[in-house]
Design an enzyme around this catalytic site. Structure first.
Site, PDB file in Angstrom:
ATOM      1  N   HIS A  69      45.434  38.699  43.339  1.00 30.55           N
ATOM      2  CA  HIS A  69      46.275  38.237  42.237  1.00 30.55           C
ATOM      3  C   HIS A  69      46.805  36.844  42.576  1.00 30.55           C
ATOM      4  O   HIS A  69      46.911  36.477  43.749  1.00 30.55           O
ATOM      5  CB  HIS A  69      47.456  39.184  42.025  1.00 30.55           C
ATOM      6  CG  HIS A  69      47.083  40.492  41.429  1.00 30.55           C
ATOM      7  ND1 HIS A  69      47.988  41.249  40.710  1.00 30.55           N
ATOM      8  CD2 HIS A  69      45.921  41.199  41.423  1.00 30.55           C
ATOM      9  CE1 HIS A  69      47.402  42.361  40.296  1.00 30.55           C
ATOM     10  NE2 HIS A  69      46.151  42.354  40.729  1.00 30.55           N
ATOM     11  N   GLU A  71      49.771  35.593  42.621  1.00 33.17           N
ATOM     12  CA  GLU A  71      50.939  35.568  43.515  1.00 33.17           C
ATOM     13  C   GLU A  71      50.540  35.796  44.962  1.00 33.17           C
ATOM     14  O   GLU A  71      51.045  35.120  45.864  1.00 33.17           O
ATOM     15  CB  GLU A  71      51.956  36.647  43.114  1.00 33.17           C
ATOM     16  CG  GLU A  71      52.496  36.509  41.717  1.00 33.17           C
ATOM     17  CD  GLU A  71      51.775  37.351  40.679  1.00 33.17           C
ATOM     18  OE1 GLU A  71      52.455  37.894  39.791  1.00 33.17           O
ATOM     19  OE2 GLU A  71      50.526  37.478  40.747  1.00 33.17           O
ATOM     20  N   CYS A  99      53.264  42.275  38.882  1.00 38.85           N
ATOM     21  CA  CYS A  99      52.956  43.708  38.884  1.00 38.85           C
ATOM     22  C   CYS A  99      53.648  44.362  40.083  1.00 38.85           C
ATOM     23  O   CYS A  99      54.262  43.668  40.902  1.00 38.85           O
ATOM     24  CB  CYS A  99      51.437  43.891  38.965  1.00 38.85           C
ATOM     25  SG  CYS A  99      50.749  43.504  40.593  1.00 38.85           S
ATOM     26  N   CYS A 102      52.434  42.816  43.504  1.00 43.43           N
ATOM     27  CA  CYS A 102      52.925  41.460  43.727  1.00 43.43           C
ATOM     28  C   CYS A 102      54.439  41.445  43.937  1.00 43.43           C
ATOM     29  O   CYS A 102      54.939  40.702  44.785  1.00 43.43           O
ATOM     30  CB  CYS A 102      52.518  40.554  42.572  1.00 43.43           C
ATOM     31  SG  CYS A 102      50.727  40.306  42.519  1.00 43.43           S
TER      32      CYS A 102
END
Length: 168
Positions: A69, A71, A99, A102
């Site tokens: 992801h 992040e 999410c 993260c």
């Protein structure tokens, strides 16, 4: 309570609030890089002292890695750059609300401020479904600023998924 829990965050010392849109545009530029690869356009930057120390964009499809992801990619780069897993005095700007994975990485890396563009009704853990970033039982909490350039960030995602559906 330990010292960290008792000490209030001084968000203004982390980053000047008037710069949120500037840094969010940098995160949006990262999101566009993801989109060029056919990835969901989500981008992130980590800022410390007026300088980007980490950049990332969604790479899940490209790398076949569920943890890739924006992040996480930005946290890894910032940690390498700063030679520390503790990203103190940093702000993370991300185009989509973090999410659970993260949010957990943000808490673990001690990032004191997260600024996001648009909420995530399916997986948002910075206030939409739950708020892991400010969970009082954790030993670290993160200041959250939401809806910075919300329409633009949401528009990137809407346009991407609309194009994807039209190809099917």
């Amino acid at each position: 309570m330990d010292e960290l829990q008792q000490r209030p965050l001084s968000v203004d010392s982390i980053v000047d609030n008037s710069n949120h849109e500037f840094w969010m545009r940098e995160a949006m530029a990262q999101a566009r890089l993801a989109e060029e690869l056919g990835e969901v356009p989500i981008g992130a930057v980590i800022v410390r002292g007026g300088e980007i120390v980490g950049r990332g964009y969604n790479l899940r499809e490209t790398t076949s890695d569920a943890t890739a992801h924006a992040e996480i990619v930005a946290i890894r780069e910032a940690s390498r750059h700063l030679k520390s897993w503790r990203l103190l005095d940093c702000s993370l700007y991300v185009t989509l609300e973090p999410c659970p994975m993260c949010a957990g990485a943000i808490v673990q890396s001690r990032i004191p401020q997260v600024v996001y563009g648009t909420g995530d009704p399916k997986a948002g853990c910075a206030g939409t479904l739950m708020n892991l970033l400010q969970e009082p039982r954790f030993n670290h909490r993160t200041e959250v600023v939401d809806n910075i350039l919300q329409q633009e960030c949401a528009g990137m995602l809407t346009t991407f998924f609309r194009k994807l559906r039209s190809k099917s």
